[in-house]
Design an enzyme around this catalytic site. Structure first.
Site, PDB file in Angstrom:
ATOM      1  N   GLY A  10      14.876  18.664  38.500  1.00 14.56           N
ATOM      2  CA  GLY A  10      15.339  19.535  37.416  1.00 14.56           C
ATOM      3  C   GLY A  10      16.764  19.157  37.046  1.00 14.56           C
ATOM      4  N   ALA A  11      17.681  20.132  37.079  1.00 11.12           N
ATOM      5  CA  ALA A  11      19.045  19.899  36.619  1.00 11.12           C
ATOM      6  C   ALA A  11      19.776  18.885  37.512  1.00 11.12           C
ATOM      7  CB  ALA A  11      19.799  21.229  36.563  1.00 11.12           C
ATOM      8  N   GLY A  13      18.591  17.297  40.375  1.00 10.32           N
ATOM      9  CA  GLY A  13      17.723  16.179  40.756  1.00 10.32           C
ATOM     10  C   GLY A  13      17.492  15.223  39.599  1.00 10.32           C
ATOM     11  N   LYS A 209      31.947  25.228  49.693  1.00  7.96           N
ATOM     12  CA  LYS A 209      31.257  25.347  48.401  1.00  7.96           C
ATOM     13  C   LYS A 209      30.695  26.763  48.226  1.00  7.96           C
ATOM     14  CE  LYS A 209      29.151  24.367  44.571  1.00  7.96           C
ATOM     15  NZ  LYS A 209      27.891  23.800  44.318  1.00  7.96           N
ATOM     16  N   ASN A 213      29.813  29.866  45.146  1.00  4.44           N
ATOM     17  CA  ASN A 213      28.492  30.349  44.763  1.00  4.44           C
ATOM     18  C   ASN A 213      28.316  31.837  45.070  1.00  4.44           C
ATOM     19  OD1 ASN A 213      27.384  27.195  45.818  1.00  4.44           O
ATOM     20  ND2 ASN A 213      27.232  27.896  43.709  1.00  4.44           N
ATOM     21  N   ASN A 217      28.055  33.097  41.389  1.00  4.89           N
ATOM     22  CA  ASN A 217      26.693  33.068  40.855  1.00  4.89           C
ATOM     23  C   ASN A 217      26.082  34.450  40.646  1.00  4.89           C
ATOM     24  OD1 ASN A 217      27.270  30.345  41.418  1.00  4.89           O
ATOM     25  ND2 ASN A 217      25.127  29.851  41.721  1.00  4.89           N
ATOM     26  N   SER A 279      23.987  28.109  38.211  1.00  2.00           N
ATOM     27  CA  SER A 279      22.529  27.953  38.343  1.00  2.00           C
ATOM     28  C   SER A 279      21.812  29.294  38.465  1.00  2.00           C
ATOM     29  CB  SER A 279      22.208  27.059  39.545  1.00  2.00           C
ATOM     30  OG  SER A 279      22.795  27.564  40.721  1.00  2.00           O
ATOM     31  N   GLU A 291      18.260  32.201  43.912  1.00  3.33           N
ATOM     32  CA  GLU A 291      18.452  31.823  45.327  1.00  3.33           C
ATOM     33  C   GLU A 291      19.347  32.843  46.049  1.00  3.33           C
ATOM     34  OE1 GLU A 291      19.941  27.916  43.925  1.00  3.33           O
ATOM     35  OE2 GLU A 291      18.718  27.108  45.537  1.00  3.33           O
TER      36      GLU A 291
HETATM   37  N1  LIG Z   1      22.219  23.448  38.255  1.00  2.00           N
HETATM   38  C1  LIG Z   1      23.456  23.306  38.739  1.00  2.00           C
HETATM   39  O1  LIG Z   1      24.417  23.178  37.977  1.00  2.00           O
HETATM   40  C2  LIG Z   1      23.707  23.288  40.203  1.00  2.00           C
HETATM   41  C3  LIG Z   1      22.708  23.534  41.117  1.00  2.00           C
HETATM   42  N2  LIG Z   1      22.991  23.450  42.460  1.00  2.00           N
HETATM   43  C4  LIG Z   1      21.939  23.656  43.438  1.00  2.00           C
HETATM   44  O2  LIG Z   1      21.053  22.545  43.380  1.00  2.00           O
HETATM   45  C5  LIG Z   1      19.751  22.947  43.793  1.00  2.00           C
HETATM   46  C6  LIG Z   1      18.787  22.570  42.678  1.00  2.00           C
HETATM   47  O3  LIG Z   1      19.156  23.358  41.548  1.00  2.00           O
HETATM   48  P1  LIG Z   1      18.784  22.975  40.052  1.00  2.00           P
HETATM   49  O4  LIG Z   1      18.775  21.526  39.877  1.00  2.00           O
HETATM   50  O5  LIG Z   1      19.655  23.812  39.191  1.00  2.00           O
HETATM   51  O6  LIG Z   1      17.291  23.515  39.990  1.00  2.00           O
HETATM   52  P2  LIG Z   1      16.196  23.334  38.852  1.00  2.00           P
HETATM   53  O7  LIG Z   1      15.405  24.585  38.846  1.00  2.00           O
HETATM   54  O8  LIG Z   1      16.825  22.873  37.584  1.00  2.00           O
HETATM   55  O9  LIG Z   1      15.331  22.128  39.419  1.00  2.00           O
HETATM   56  C7  LIG Z   1      14.292  22.281  40.322  1.00  2.00           C
HETATM   57  C8  LIG Z   1      13.062  21.656  39.660  1.00  2.00           C
HETATM   58  O10 LIG Z   1      11.989  21.631  40.590  1.00  2.00           O
HETATM   59  C9  LIG Z   1      10.822  22.054  39.903  1.00  2.00           C
HETATM   60  N3  LIG Z   1       9.851  22.530  40.887  1.00  2.00           N
HETATM   61  C10 LIG Z   1       9.868  23.671  41.602  1.00  2.00           C
HETATM   62  N4  LIG Z   1       8.809  23.710  42.425  1.00  2.00           N
HETATM   63  C11 LIG Z   1       8.109  22.571  42.202  1.00  2.00           C
HETATM   64  C12 LIG Z   1       6.911  22.058  42.744  1.00  2.00           C
HETATM   65  N5  LIG Z   1       6.234  22.705  43.685  1.00  2.00           N
HETATM   66  N6  LIG Z   1       6.443  20.884  42.277  1.00  2.00           N
HETATM   67  C13 LIG Z   1       7.123  20.216  41.329  1.00  2.00           C
HETATM   68  N7  LIG Z   1       8.279  20.644  40.784  1.00  2.00           N
HETATM   69  C14 LIG Z   1       8.763  21.820  41.223  1.00  2.00           C
HETATM   70  C15 LIG Z   1      11.320  23.127  38.984  1.00  2.00           C
HETATM   71  O11 LIG Z   1      10.363  23.438  37.989  1.00  2.00           O
HETATM   72  P3  LIG Z   1      10.385  24.904  37.290  1.00  2.00           P
HETATM   73  O12 LIG Z   1      11.581  24.893  36.380  1.00  2.00           O
HETATM   74  O13 LIG Z   1       9.067  24.928  36.593  1.00  2.00           O
HETATM   75  O14 LIG Z   1      10.515  25.907  38.392  1.00  2.00           O
HETATM   76  C16 LIG Z   1      12.588  22.462  38.439  1.00  2.00           C
HETATM   77  O15 LIG Z   1      12.296  21.553  37.400  1.00  2.00           O
HETATM   78  C17 LIG Z   1      19.831  24.467  44.020  1.00  2.00           C
HETATM   79  O16 LIG Z   1      20.021  24.737  45.378  1.00  2.00           O
HETATM   80  C18 LIG Z   1      21.071  24.880  43.209  1.00  2.00           C
HETATM   81  O17 LIG Z   1      21.680  26.044  43.703  1.00  2.00           O
HETATM   82  C19 LIG Z   1      24.214  23.084  42.917  1.00  2.00           C
HETATM   83  C20 LIG Z   1      25.240  22.836  42.041  1.00  2.00           C
HETATM   84  C21 LIG Z   1      25.094  22.973  40.626  1.00  2.00           C
HETATM   85  C1  LIG Z   2      29.663  25.665  41.289  1.00  2.00           C
HETATM   86  C2  LIG Z   2      28.490  25.970  40.389  1.00  2.00           C
HETATM   87  C3  LIG Z   2      28.665  27.341  39.864  1.00  2.00           C
HETATM   88  C4  LIG Z   2      28.570  24.934  39.287  1.00  2.00           C
HETATM   89  O1  LIG Z   2      27.848  25.265  38.188  1.00  2.00           O
HETATM   90  C5  LIG Z   2      27.201  25.854  41.113  1.00  2.00           C
HETATM   91  O2  LIG Z   2      27.142  25.389  42.222  1.00  2.00           O
HETATM   92  C6  LIG Z   2      25.966  26.403  40.543  1.00  2.00           C
HETATM   93  O3  LIG Z   2      25.797  26.379  39.309  1.00  2.00           O
HETATM   94  O4  LIG Z   2      25.135  26.883  41.331  1.00  2.00           O
END
Ligand SMILES: NC(=O)C1=CN([C@@H]2O[C@H](COP(=O)(O)OP(=O)(O)OC[C@H]3O[C@@H](n4cnc5c(N)ncnc54)[C@H](OP(=O)(O)O)[C@@H]3O)[C@@H](O)[C@H]2O)C=CC1
Ligand SMILES: CC(C)(CO)C(=O)C(=O)O
Length: 332
Positions: A10-11, A13, A209, A213, A217, A279, A291
């Protein structure tokens, strides 16, 4: 060339997958689902940063990890709430002996791996993070690498991710060793142009970190305000500061004090932060499960284990648990 799958592209990954795939350092596949997956399959995965669009065409894009051959490295960027459900698929996807790198916010499910018996968190329940111990039983301690993410990203349309600031990761072994496999993953990220470091005390980095959050968050999800808007409001900034104090006290009790270089005042200064949607706010707006336990619930568990009060966190936790319940009801 080694095979790498980003599970949950997703975001965050999606960002990592584009960087790895376009730099040609590995054969990259992704596991995603829904409209986002369809877009990746038809148009590729696009990362937008500073107005520049980079599109990657990955080896395989699927929602069924069993279609993929065993992988030399699995990078997990699912939300913490989706990890248990994917444990079986992750265990089957990794080649024998291959590491599984968990990039997540909050307290990780593998927290107790590699800790000495005398660690202050010993005996604290981790049931909120790995409810039926599926992750522990299916993946085991030996497969896990941990990572802390400093990279704000958002999926702005299916197949398209925007990175709004830095793209930095801190990686570590649960037992703190600077192993050959940890160095290999660091080198892979660096070769892909990703800012990366390793840490011998990753749990300290996790707490460092986590103060952002836990304090930002949930308040963002409850108010729908961006990071800057939240910090411009004096009362909300004070609320965030109180949560930070409570989380830092838990960190100290768990031998995870804040790095002296971290400037809390700077982190609470609205002039120094961007207007990001954290997020958890992205999840609330999309009606997805937030989360809550990785970012707040487990801190409360650790606090009680250490005999510490967390009055502000307790209130905010109850509110976001209520919001999560409402989001779940709205999905049915
Ligand atoms: N986004 C951000 O700016 C930040 C995020 N984080 C952390 O990073 C981690 C990932 O967050 P983020 O990238 O935002 O998450 P996302 O929800 O954007 O990405 C996760 C992806 O996995 C997909 N998914 C979930 N379950 C399955 C499955 N069983 N099979 C296939 N695909 C699946 C989701 O699909 P669907 O959307 O359909 O559920 C989504 O596309 C979290 O712990 C978050 O807190 C940390 C820093 C910043
Ligand atoms: C630090 C922050 C708030 C950056 O967007 C983050 O980790 C999140 O979105 O979960």
């Amino acid at each position: 060339m080694q095979t790498v799958t980003v599970f949950g592209a997703g975001a965050v990954g999606g960002n990592v997958a584009v960087k790895l795939a376009t730099s040609g350092v590995a054969k990259v596949s992704v596991v995603a689902r829904g409209e986002h997956l369809k877009a990746i399959q038809t148009r590729g995965l696009t990362l937008v940063r500073d107005g520049t669009r980079t599109t990657a065409h990955v080896e395989h894009a699927t929602d069924d990890a069993s279609e993929l051959p065993p992988q030399d490295l699995v990078i997990v960027t699912l939300k913490a709430t989706a990890l248990s459900g994917a444990a079986e698929a992750l265990a089957r996807l990794r080649a024998p002996g291959a590491p599984v790198l968990f990039l997540t916010n909050g307290i990780p499910w593998w927290w107790a791996h590699g800790l000495p018996a005398a660690h202050p968190s010993s005996g604290a329940s981790l049931d909120l993070l790995d409810p039926s111990r599926t992750l522990r039983d299916r993946l085991g301690a030996e497969s896990v690498l941990g990572g802390v993410i400093y990279s704000p990203n958002e999926v702005i349309e299916p197949g398209v991710i925007v990175n709004r600031a830095r793209n930095h990761y801190v990686l570590g072994e649960p037992d703190g060793s600077l192993s050959a496999r940890l160095e290999a993953v660091r080198a892979l990220f660096a070769a892909a142009g990703i800012e990366v470091a390793t840490h011998t005390e990753l749990r300290r980095e996790i707490f460092g970190k986590l103060i952002l959050n836990a304090s930002g968050n949930p308040v963002a999800a409850l108010t729908r305000l961006t990071t800057r808007e939240r910090l411009e409001d004096t009362d909300l900034r004070d609320l965030s500061a109180r949560i930070i104090d409570e989380v830092m006290a838990v960190g100290v009790a768990l031998d995870c004090p804040l790095d002296p270089d971290v400037d809390i005042d700077e982190q609470l200064d609205p002039a120094r932060v961007k207007g990001l949607r954290p997020s958890m706010l992205q999840d609330a707006l999309a009606g997805r499960t937030m989360e809550v336990d990785a970012m707040l619930g487990q801190i409360q568990v650790f606090a009680r284990h250490a005999g510490l009060p967390t009055p502000t966190l307790d209130v905010v936790l109850a509110l976001v648990r209520g919001l999560n319940q409402h989001l779940a009801q709205s999905r049915t």
